[in-house]
Design a protein around this motif. Structure first.
Motif, mmCIF file in Angstrom:
data_model
loop_
_atom_site.group_PDB
_atom_site.id
_atom_site.type_symbol
_atom_site.label_atom_id
_atom_site.label_comp_id
_atom_site.label_asym_id
_atom_site.label_seq_id
_atom_site.Cartn_x
_atom_site.Cartn_y
_atom_site.Cartn_z
ATOM 1 N N ASN A 185 0.828 -1.200 0.000
ATOM 2 C CA ASN A 185 0.000 0.000 0.000
ATOM 3 C C ASN A 185 0.867 1.255 0.000
ATOM 4 O O ASN A 185 0.909 2.002 0.982
ATOM 5 C CB ASN A 185 -0.934 -0.010 1.209
ATOM 6 C CG ASN A 185 -1.851 -1.210 1.222
ATOM 7 O OD1 ASN A 185 -2.618 -1.418 0.287
ATOM 8 N ND2 ASN A 185 -1.758 -2.027 2.270
ATOM 9 N N PRO A 186 1.571 1.505 -1.095
ATOM 10 C CA PRO A 186 2.472 2.662 -1.149
ATOM 11 C C PRO A 186 1.693 3.971 -1.069
ATOM 12 O O PRO A 186 0.534 4.046 -1.462
ATOM 13 C CB PRO A 186 3.154 2.508 -2.498
ATOM 14 C CG PRO A 186 2.179 1.752 -3.334
ATOM 15 C CD PRO A 186 1.503 0.802 -2.388
ATOM 16 N N LYS A 187 2.343 4.999 -0.561
ATOM 17 C CA LYS A 187 1.678 6.305 -0.472
ATOM 18 C C LYS A 187 1.458 6.904 -1.856
ATOM 19 O O LYS A 187 0.442 7.540 -2.120
ATOM 20 C CB LYS A 187 2.496 7.248 0.410
ATOM 21 C CG LYS A 187 2.480 6.852 1.883
ATOM 22 C CD LYS A 187 3.271 7.822 2.738
ATOM 23 C CE LYS A 187 3.210 7.419 4.215
ATOM 24 N NZ LYS A 187 4.005 8.338 5.073
ATOM 25 N N ARG A 188 2.443 6.719 -2.748
ATOM 26 C CA ARG A 188 2.300 7.167 -4.129
ATOM 27 C C ARG A 188 2.140 5.951 -5.039
ATOM 28 O O ARG A 188 2.516 4.835 -4.676
ATOM 29 C CB ARG A 188 3.519 7.991 -4.556
ATOM 30 C CG ARG A 188 3.639 9.339 -3.853
ATOM 31 C CD ARG A 188 4.887 10.084 -4.288
ATOM 32 N NE ARG A 188 4.909 11.458 -3.783
ATOM 33 C CZ ARG A 188 5.408 11.813 -2.590
ATOM 34 N NH1 ARG A 188 5.948 10.877 -1.788
ATOM 35 N NH2 ARG A 188 5.374 13.081 -2.202
ATOM 36 N N THR A 189 1.599 6.172 -6.225
ATOM 37 C CA THR A 189 1.431 5.090 -7.187
ATOM 38 C C THR A 189 2.793 4.687 -7.752
ATOM 39 O O THR A 189 3.594 5.532 -8.151
ATOM 40 C CB THR A 189 0.501 5.522 -8.333
ATOM 41 O OG1 THR A 189 -0.810 5.752 -7.793
ATOM 42 C CG2 THR A 189 0.422 4.464 -9.410
ATOM 43 N N ILE A 190 3.037 3.385 -7.778
ATOM 44 C CA ILE A 190 4.254 2.844 -8.387
ATOM 45 C C ILE A 190 3.887 2.261 -9.743
ATOM 46 O O ILE A 190 2.979 1.422 -9.852
ATOM 47 C CB ILE A 190 4.897 1.754 -7.501
ATOM 48 C CG1 ILE A 190 5.248 2.312 -6.124
ATOM 49 C CG2 ILE A 190 6.147 1.193 -8.191
ATOM 50 C CD1 ILE A 190 5.745 1.248 -5.153
ATOM 51 N N LEU A 191 4.560 2.710 -10.788
ATOM 52 C CA LEU A 191 4.416 2.152 -12.126
ATOM 53 C C LEU A 191 5.686 1.414 -12.499
ATOM 54 O O LEU A 191 6.790 1.846 -12.164
ATOM 55 C CB LEU A 191 4.169 3.253 -13.161
ATOM 56 C CG LEU A 191 2.918 4.118 -13.031
ATOM 57 C CD1 LEU A 191 2.880 5.138 -14.173
ATOM 58 C CD2 LEU A 191 1.656 3.273 -13.032
ATOM 59 N N ILE A 192 5.522 0.314 -13.182
ATOM 60 C CA ILE A 192 6.661 -0.306 -13.858
ATOM 61 C C ILE A 192 6.376 -0.219 -15.341
ATOM 62 O O ILE A 192 5.286 -0.569 -15.805
ATOM 63 C CB ILE A 192 6.910 -1.756 -13.414
ATOM 64 C CG1 ILE A 192 8.166 -2.305 -14.129
ATOM 65 C CG2 ILE A 192 5.702 -2.658 -13.636
ATOM 66 C CD1 ILE A 192 8.715 -3.577 -13.536
ATOM 67 N N CYS A 193 7.342 0.311 -16.091
ATOM 68 C CA CYS A 193 7.173 0.535 -17.524
ATOM 69 C C CYS A 193 8.271 -0.201 -18.278
ATOM 70 O O CYS A 193 9.454 0.128 -18.152
ATOM 71 C CB CYS A 193 7.210 2.025 -17.840
ATOM 72 S SG CYS A 193 5.857 2.966 -17.097
ATOM 73 N N ASP A 194 7.854 -1.213 -19.031
ATOM 74 C CA ASP A 194 8.760 -1.979 -19.889
ATOM 75 C C ASP A 194 8.594 -1.437 -21.303
ATOM 76 O O ASP A 194 7.625 -1.741 -21.997
ATOM 77 C CB ASP A 194 8.406 -3.465 -19.842
ATOM 78 C CG ASP A 194 8.446 -4.030 -18.433
ATOM 79 O OD1 ASP A 194 9.376 -3.680 -17.693
ATOM 80 O OD2 ASP A 194 7.545 -4.823 -18.082
ATOM 81 N N TRP A 195 9.568 -0.638 -21.737
ATOM 82 C CA TRP A 195 9.416 0.129 -22.964
ATOM 83 C C TRP A 195 9.682 -0.708 -24.210
ATOM 84 O O TRP A 195 10.587 -1.548 -24.233
ATOM 85 C CB TRP A 195 10.366 1.326 -22.964
ATOM 86 C CG TRP A 195 10.306 2.167 -21.735
ATOM 87 C CD1 TRP A 195 11.288 2.345 -20.808
ATOM 88 C CD2 TRP A 195 9.190 2.953 -21.286
ATOM 89 N NE1 TRP A 195 10.865 3.194 -19.811
ATOM 90 C CE2 TRP A 195 9.568 3.582 -20.079
ATOM 91 C CE3 TRP A 195 7.909 3.180 -21.784
ATOM 92 C CZ2 TRP A 195 8.730 4.419 -19.369
ATOM 93 C CZ3 TRP A 195 7.061 4.010 -21.077
ATOM 94 C CH2 TRP A 195 7.469 4.632 -19.889
ATOM 95 N N GLY A 196 8.913 -0.426 -25.266
ATOM 96 C CA GLY A 196 9.146 -1.042 -26.566
ATOM 97 C C GLY A 196 9.864 -0.085 -27.499
ATOM 98 O O GLY A 196 9.646 1.119 -27.458
ATOM 99 N N SER A 197 10.742 -0.632 -28.337
ATOM 100 C CA SER A 197 11.445 0.116 -29.394
ATOM 101 C C SER A 197 12.387 1.183 -28.876
ATOM 102 O O SER A 197 12.577 2.214 -29.506
ATOM 103 C CB SER A 197 10.438 0.743 -30.380
ATOM 104 O OG SER A 197 11.086 1.248 -31.519
#
Length: 522
Positions: free
Chosen positions: A337-349
């Motif tokens: 339950n993090p205070k801020r949103t955590i995103l993981i972004c696996d980028w294409g190209s």
């Protein structure tokens, strides 16, 4: 956004600073940090992730079925950890699938050769072509080249220099006499310049020469793109549209070159089964752990998912990918339950111009303007050794504070530089820096990355140093946790950049670049 000068009190921060190990002993123990360390120490999933992604799926060239399969795998993996994720389509790319390749010397003797098609090289179906080799000659000018060009009909054409040595310079330094080494380097320099002049006199470029050869009836183009190490070549993309372009390893290429040059008229047999697939979707994989107190502020774990396909993309950028995957897995388990949103972004190209991250920046301005911090890793398997402030004036204050919470053994020899200079390319953090978001590169120890694994046929599972990657997963998870917990929003105030000697004015902050959303077809 306000631009200001660097306060005098911060002047010393411009120098690199080794993080003192005493910080680790002075800090108050944090149960979440202790759990992060324990989870990675006792229950690491890195080897499993690496095996499934690199051995099982393989390289992730944009536009290939393997890239799509990897995207499906990643979404399913996040779901198994209780993390919502999706493939976010942002464009399309020339679809292509590598098939079986066989390259053999058949005259004046028989030998299977080490080599492979370049990415997006035309295939040959089930056909096998056997033909003689010729070398681009040293002619007077482009008119002489045009007159010679009909000679390539029905031939494989060699367009790379024959290297005088297959030993890397460090091997010469260790064993050769100084005189012998200097002689070799002098001769190699002269040979390299002469070869460049030979190609220049054709009137064509590296991009247009292969096309001219295939249009004149050549049955294939043969190159050697040596990476200056034992047995290692760079594998990039082909420019031919009708006949295959193949890279043959330095040792075999040199043999073929010498046989051709001496008049032995060697022949090779080539069989390549790659397929054109038409436009294929390009995407980023985006996973999310929603914040509880400040859900509209974001901590982003960033790595590019695509790779070249000479090897399996293990260290470029497989190790960056599994570092971020492991970090978010741990955070979901010990900090759900993090205070801020955590995103993981696996980028294409990324490999074709940071296109996945550039598209995300264009498509999600509401996220970009509210980035608390982005952490990107993309230069091999080594321990993280450097973090730059990317030109943000106050980055010293918050990054140093977050790093002070990291146990000393996970930041051994880690150096920082503040405020640093904004990244203008190289990896996906630069897409966010250009948009004014506080994005940082977690730069790694070399491990001969540039020679042996960056874009090469040797970028494979066995080159991973898992102890270093485990270190990086722990460090990244702690940084993300601290960024989430920080009561203050990070400052993205920019420092005044150094004087550009070309203009006499302060250098300008990089500008956002639009993504190529329909690539590979020209």
């Amino acid at each position: 956004m306000k631009i200001t000068t660097l306060p005098i009190g911060f002047a010393a921060c411009l120098l690199s600073a080794t993080l003192c190990s005493a910080q680790g002993t002075m800090q108050t123990k944090d149960p979440i940090i202790e759990q992060i360390v324990k989870e990675e120490t006792d229950n690491s999933q890195l080897e499993t992730l690496a095996h499934q992604l690199f051995d099982g799926i393989g390289p992730r060239l944009v536009g290939t079925p393997q890239m799509q399969k990897a995207g499906d795998w990643a979404v399913a993996k996040y779901a198994s950890w209780g993390i919502s994720a999706k493939q976010e389509k942002w464009g399309d790319w020339r679809g292509w699938e590598r098939g079986v390749s066989h390259i053999d010397l058949v005259y004046p003797r028989e030998k299977s050769l080490e080599g492979m098609q370049l990415a997006w090289s035309p295939g040959m179906g089930k056909k096998t072509v056997t033909a003689e080799l010729v070398i681009i000659p040293d002619l007077a000018d482009s008119n002489a080249f045009k007159a010679w060009l009909p000679n390539v009909k029905g031939k494989f054409v060699m367009i790379s220099m024959c290297q005088p040595t297959g030993r890397p310079d460090y091997n010469w330094t260790e064993f050769a006499t100084k005189e012998s080494f200097e002689k070799m380097k002098k001769e190699r320099t002269a040979q390299t310049e002469a070869w460049r002049d030979r190609l220049r006199k054709t009137g064509l470029t590296n991009k247009t020469l292969p096309v001219a050869l295939e249009n004149a009836g050549a049955v294939g183009v043969v190159i050697n793109n040596w990476s200056n190490g034992f047995g290692v070549d760079k594998i990039f993309g082909a420019y031919t549209k009708k006949v295959p372009t193949i890279d043959i390893g330095l040792e075999d290429y040199g043999m073929l070159y010498r046989l051709t040059e001496s008049g032995d008229k060697p022949k090779i047999s080539v069989h390549c089964e790659s397929k054109e697939l038409g436009p294929m979707p390009t995407f980023n994989v985006v996973g999310e752990i929603k914040g509880t107190e400040k859900p509209d502020e974001y901590v982003i774990l960033s790595a590019h998912f695509d790779s070249w396909d000479g090897g399996t993309g293990a260290t470029d950028n497989g190790t960056g990918t599994i570092t971020m995957m492991e970090a978010i897995r741990i955070l979901k388990k010990v900090y759900p339950n993090p205070k801020r949103t955590i995103l993981i972004c696996d980028w294409g190209s990324e490999e074709e111009g940071l296109n996945g991250s550039r598209a995300f920046v264009e498509d999600h301005p509401e996220i970009v303007k509210n980035v608390q911090a982005l952490f990107n890793q993309d230069n091999g398997t080594g321990r993280i050794e450097n973090i730059s402030g990317q030109g943000y004036l106050n980055s010293y204050e918050y990054i140093t504070r977050w790093l002070s919470k990291v146990p000393s053994e996970y930041k051994t020899d880690l150096k920082t530089s503040f405020p640093g200079a904004p990244g203008r390319g190289g990896s996906d953090f630069a897409s966010f820096v250009a948009a004014g978001a506080p994005a940082f590169s977690l730069s790694s120890l070399n491990w001969s990355y540039g020679i042996y694994t960056w874009h090469t046929n040797r970028d494979t599972y066995d080159k991973i140093v898992f102890d270093d990657v485990r270190n990086n997963a722990i460090l990244t998870a702690i940084l993300a946790y601290e960024a989430c917990e920080d009561p203050a929003k990070t400052s993205n105030e920019k420092s005044i950049l150094p004087i550009d000697p070309k203009t006499g004015e302060p250098a300008k902050w990089p500008e956002p670049v639009k993504a190529n959303r329909h690539g590979g077809f020209d």
